[in-house]
Write a protein that holds these residues in place. Structure first.
Motif, PDB file in Angstrom:
ATOM      1  N   LEU A   6     -58.195  19.164 -27.238  1.00 20.69           N
ATOM      2  CA  LEU A   6     -57.544  20.400 -27.678  1.00 20.69           C
ATOM      3  C   LEU A   6     -56.061  20.412 -27.294  1.00 20.69           C
ATOM      4  CD1 LEU A   6     -60.333  23.014 -26.893  1.00 20.69           C
ATOM      5  CD2 LEU A   6     -59.593  22.194 -29.146  1.00 20.69           C
TER       6      LEU A   6
ATOM      7  N   TRP B 222     -62.895  16.178 -21.490  1.00 23.83           N
ATOM      8  CA  TRP B 222     -62.514  15.467 -22.716  1.00 23.83           C
ATOM      9  C   TRP B 222     -62.204  16.453 -23.847  1.00 23.83           C
ATOM     10  CZ3 TRP B 222     -60.729  10.847 -23.242  1.00 23.83           C
ATOM     11  CH2 TRP B 222     -61.058   9.863 -22.317  1.00 23.83           C
ATOM     12  N   LEU B 223     -62.985  17.517 -23.920  1.00 23.78           N
ATOM     13  CA  LEU B 223     -62.717  18.538 -24.939  1.00 23.78           C
ATOM     14  C   LEU B 223     -61.367  19.201 -24.692  1.00 23.78           C
ATOM     15  CD1 LEU B 223     -63.626  20.239 -27.367  1.00 23.78           C
ATOM     16  CD2 LEU B 223     -64.734  21.780 -25.732  1.00 23.78           C
TER      17      LEU B 223
ATOM     18  N   VAL C 212     -66.376  18.569 -20.816  1.00 24.56           N
ATOM     19  CA  VAL C 212     -65.439  19.689 -20.916  1.00 24.56           C
ATOM     20  C   VAL C 212     -64.005  19.179 -20.716  1.00 24.56           C
ATOM     21  CG1 VAL C 212     -64.721  21.872 -19.858  1.00 24.56           C
ATOM     22  CG2 VAL C 212     -67.148  21.390 -20.203  1.00 24.56           C
TER      23      VAL C 212
END
Length: 100
Positions: free
Chosen positions: A64, A59-60, A57
């Motif tokens: 983003l 890294w996401l 999460v």
């Protein structure tokens, strides 16, 4: 009929005047965009707490954030092109495309 009434005809501005108005408006928006992007950047740098979120999460969220920065930079570049037009033409014509 007063000229300030809603139904009154307005004089048509010359294309050069409209371009100056557009450029002045774009300069204002350009300044606002730069300020908001700087504020968001400072808020992101000043964050000190560790996140309990899973590594995937995090890294996401980082990916983003980078995509959002790229989109914001592109938007600032596009508004900046209108706000501060650069012309290579010797006669001083604008590089902006003709409307319509």
């Amino acid at each position: 009929m007063e000229p300030s009434e809603a139904g009154a005809a307005r004089p048509v501005a010359a294309p050069g005047d409209r371009l100056k108005e557009l450029s002045a408006s774009a300069r204002g928006w350009h300044t606002i965009q730069m300020a908001v992007l700087g504020f968001i950047g400072i808020c992101g740098v000043l964050r000190t707490a560790d996140s309990p979120a899973p590594r995937a999460v995090q890294w996401l969220a980082a990916a983003l954030a980078v995509a959002a920065l790229a989109a914001a930079s592109l938007a600032i570049f596009n508004v900046g092109r209108v706000a501060y037009p650069v012309s290579d033409a010797p006669d001083g014509t604008s590089p902006l495309p003709a409307p319509g």
